[in-house]
Design a protein around this motif. Structure first.
Motif, short mmCIF file in Angstrom:
data_model
loop_
_atom_site.label_atom_id
_atom_site.label_comp_id
_atom_site.label_asym_id
_atom_site.label_seq_id
_atom_site.Cartn_x
_atom_site.Cartn_y
_atom_site.Cartn_z
N ALA A 1 0.83 -1.21 0.00
CA ALA A 1 0.00 0.00 0.00
C ALA A 1 0.87 1.26 0.00
N PHE B 1 2.13 7.23 6.32
CA PHE B 1 1.23 7.85 5.33
C PHE B 1 1.71 9.26 5.01
N GLN C 1 -8.57 -0.72 -3.51
CA GLN C 1 -8.71 0.67 -3.96
C GLN C 1 -10.01 0.87 -4.76
N ALA D 1 -12.57 1.48 -1.59
CA ALA D 1 -12.22 2.07 -0.30
C ALA D 1 -12.02 3.57 -0.49
N GLY D 2 -12.46 4.34 0.49
CA GLY D 2 -12.38 5.79 0.36
C GLY D 2 -11.28 6.43 1.17
N SER D 3 -10.55 5.61 1.94
CA SER D 3 -9.47 6.17 2.75
C SER D 3 -8.26 5.25 2.68
N PHE D 4 -7.12 5.79 3.08
CA PHE D 4 -5.90 5.00 3.05
C PHE D 4 -5.98 3.86 4.07
N ALA D 5 -6.50 4.16 5.25
CA ALA D 5 -6.58 3.14 6.31
C ALA D 5 -7.47 1.98 5.88
N THR E 1 -8.20 1.10 2.82
CA THR E 1 -7.55 0.41 1.71
C THR E 1 -6.54 -0.60 2.25
#
Lengths: 256, 272
Positions: B20, B154, B209, B212-216, B218
Motif C-alpha cells: 500500500a 502515510f 482501492q 475504499a475511500g481512505s488509506f486506512a 484500503t
C-alpha cells in the motif's frame, strides 16, 4: 518592534550550474504579512523551501525562532506550510480527514494528539469543507484540494504560515476565504509569508513585499501600488488595508 | 498442508501492508525490482553453500536472497533520494541487472535448476513447519510495524516535502519501507516466488482501492484480500500439484476483475 521569527542571512541556493537564489538576506517578524513576488523562475518557491530546510544552501544560514534550519531541534512544528501543488491526491485513495490530520504530526508527534480529529474538522470548517471530511481527496476539484492543503497547514495553529501560491485554482469566493485565513493568522500574532503571482484579495493585507528577479532581491518594502482596474476609484476591498502608518524608511529597510 | 497454507496466508497479509505504501509512493514495481535482485542472492547463496561444502548446497539460498535484496533496496532508495536517476530508471536498472546477474551466477555455479525454478515461481509443497513459523513471525512483525506507524508512514509517502517541512524524517521512513519490502519478498519467496511476489504485494491493494475511500480502509481490506487469495491459492496448489506462485497471483487478478465488475455495476445503479 516585534521579534524575528525567520531569518535568512546571505543565502545562496543552486541546482547544478543554475543559481536559483543569490545572496539573499531577509528577516521576518511576528505578526508580519509578507508577499514574495516575482516572475516565473525568479526563485520565489526555492526561497521559501530554503526557509524550511528543504533545499541545501550553498552559502548563508537560515534560522527559525533562533534555531538553525535544517537541524534536529528546528521548531518546524510551529510552521504551517502550503506547498505549491496541483493536487492533494497521492498514488492511493486517501480521505480528506487523513490528509488534514497529517498536519498534526511532527518529529516529536507521530500519532494524532488528543482531539486531533476535532481539530481537523475545525480546520476544514474554516476552509468551507466541513462536510468533506470522509470524502476521497481525489474526488474533490483542484480548488477544493488546494483548500484541503491549506487546512492541513492551519490545523496545527502555526506561529508562521508559509503558503506557496495559495490562490492557485481557487475560485473568487474562496479566495476571500483564504484572505480571511491570512487576516485571522495575522490577528493572532502569526507571521505570514505568501508566494504570490497575483495578490488578488490578499493585496490589502500585505504589509511588505519582497520582489525577486533571477534569484536576487530587487525590492523589499511597501507592496507595489495597485494598477489598472484595481486602482480605479470605487474599487472595493473586502479587507481593510494593512496599517499604513509605518515609516517609509522602515519599509525600505525591511524591519517592520 | 497446514504449514503451506499458513506460510501463504502470512505473506498474503504482510505483502499488501507494505505494498500500500509502495503504491502511495507510485513505485509499485519496487517489489518486482527487489525480487529480481534477490535472484542474484539465491545464486550467491547457492555458490557459498557449495564452497563451504554444506550437505544441503541450497541451505544459504534464502539468507543470500535476504542480504542481496536488502542491499538492493537500500541502494535503489539512495539513488532515488539523491535524485541521481528517476524512480522508474532506478527500478529498471535493478530489474534487469538483478535478473541477468542471477542467471549468469547460477550458470557459472552449475546450480540445480530446480532450486532456480523454485526461487522464481515458489514451491509451497516443500515448506517445513520451521519455515512456516519463521515466516509467520516475520510477517507479523512487518504487519505490526506497517499498521503501528501508519499515520507517520502515510504522511511521509503521501507528501514527502510537507512531511520534511514538518520535521518528520521522511527519508528514513521511506528507506525503512524499502527494507520492509525486501524482507517481505524474501519471506514470500517460497510461497509465490521472486517473479510473482510483486503481484501479491500490489494486486490486493488495487482490489481494495476499487471500493475504499481512505488509506486506512484500503490497507485493511488489501491485507484481507491478500491473505484470502494466498490461502485459497495455496490449498488449490497443493490439491492440484502445480506451481503456487502463478495460481495465487491469478486468483488475485481474477478477484480484481470480479470486484471491478461489481463496483462498476453498483456505481451505475447509484442515483446521480
Amino acid at each position: 518592534m516585534t521579534s524575528t521569527v525567520l531569518s535568512a542571512a546571505g543565502i545562496t541556493v543552486g541546482f547544478g550550474e543554475t543559481i536559483a537564489v543569490r545572496d539573499v538576506s531577509i528577516d521576518v517578524h511576528a505578526d508580519q504579512t509578507v508577499a514574495i513576488l516575482g516572475s516565473n523562475g525568479s526563485g520565489k518557491s526555492t526561497l521559501v523551501r530554503a526557509f524550511l530546510g528543504l533545499v541545501p544552501l550553498r552559502t548563508g544560514t537560515i534560522s527559525l525562532f533562533g534555531t538553525v534550519v535544517p537541524s534536529r531541534h528546528a521548531p518546524l512544528e510551529r510552521v504551517g506550510y502550503v506547498p505549491q501543488r496541483t493536487t492533494a491526491q497521492g498514488g492511493l485513495a486517501a480521505s480528506v480527514g487523513e490528509v488534514v490530520e497529517a498536519g498534526l504530526l511532527s518529529r516529536t508527534s507521530r500519532n494524532l494528539p488528543a482531539h486531533g480529529k476535532e481539530r481537523a474538522r475545525a480546520a476544514l470548517d474554516t476552509m468551507g469543507l466541513a462536510d468533506r471530511y470522509s470524502f476521497p481527496v481525489g474526488a474533490l476539484s483542484g480548488g477544493q484540494q488546494q483548500r484541503v492543503l491549506i487546512a492541513r497547514a492551519l490545523v496545527r495553529n502555526p506561529d508562521v504560515l508559509i503558503m506557496d501560491e495559495p490562490l492557485a485554482g481557487v475560485d473568487a469566493d474562496h479566495q476571500i476565504v483564504v484572505a480571511d485565513v491570512v487576516q485571522a493568522a495575522h490577528e493572532r500574532g502569526a507571521a505570514v509569508v505568501l508566494v504570490l503571482h497575483e495578490a488578488g484579495p490578499l493585496a490589502p493585507l500585505l504589509q511588505r513585499a519582497i520582489v525577486l528577479d533571477r534569484g536576487c532581491v530587487t525590492h523589499d518594502g511597501a507592496p507595489p501600488a495597485a494598477v489598472g482596474a484595481h486602482a480605479m476609484p470605487g474599487h472595493d476591498h473586502v479587507h481593510p488595508h494593512a496599517d499604513q502608518t509605518t515609516e517609509p524608511s522602515d519599509l525600505q529597510r525591511g524591519v517592520l | 498442508m497446514i504449514a503451506a497454507v499458513a506460510t501463504a496466508m502470512a505473506v498474503g497479509l504482510a505483502g499488501p501492508a507494505v505494498g500500500a505504501y509502495l503504491v502511495q509512493r507510485r513505485i509499485s514495481l519496487l517489489g518486482d525490482g527487489i525480487g529480481h535482485v534477490a535472484l542474484t542472492g539465491v545464486a550467491l547463496g547457492t555458490m557459498a553453500g557449495a564452497a563451504l561444502g554444506l550437505a544441503n548446497q541450497d541451505a544459504l539460498a534464502v539468507p543470500g536472497a535476504m542480504v542481496v535484496a536488502l542491499l538492493g533496496a537500500i541502494i535503489v532508495d539512495r539513488m532515488q533520494s539523491k535524485g541521481r536517476v528517476a524512480a522508474d530508471v532506478a527500478l529498471a536498472l535493478m530489474f534487469y541487472g538483478g535478473a541477468a546477474a542471477g542467471v549468469v551466477l547460477f550458470d557459472v555455479s552449475g546450480g540445480d535448476h530446480e532450486t532456480f525454478e523454485a526461487a522464481l515461481f515458489g514451491s509451497l509443497g516443500d515448506v517445513s513447519t520451521t519455515t512456516a513459523v519463521l515466516t509467520a513471525i516475520g510477517a507479523a512483525i512487518v504487519v505490526a510495524l506497517a499498521f503501528g506507524f501508519r499515520r507517520v508512514l502515510f504522511a511521509a509517502t503521501h507528501d514527502p516535502e510537507f512531511a520534511r517541512a514538518s520535521g518528520i524524517p521522511a527519508g528514513a521512513l521511506t528507506t525503512s519501507l524499502s527494507v520492509a519490502a525486501a524482507v517481505v519478498i524474501t519471506l514470500a519467496m517460497q510461497a509465490v516466488g521472486l517473479v510473482l511476489v510483486g503481484g501479491l504485494m500490489i494486486v490486493p491493494v488495487a482490489i481494495a482501492q476499487l471500493h475504499a475511500g481512505s488509506f486506512a480502509s484500503t490497507m485493511r481490506r488489501a491485507c484481507l484480500y491478500g491473505g484470502g487469495v494466498a490461502a485459497v491459492g495455496a490449498i488449490l496448489t497443493i490439491r492440484w500439484g502445480i506451481e503456487s506462485g502463478g495460481l495465487i497471483v491469478v486468483a488475485a487478478v481474477l478477484l480484481y476483475g470480479a470486484v471491478a465488475l461489481v463496483t462498476s455495476r453498483v456505481a451505475a445503479r447509484r442515483p446521480a
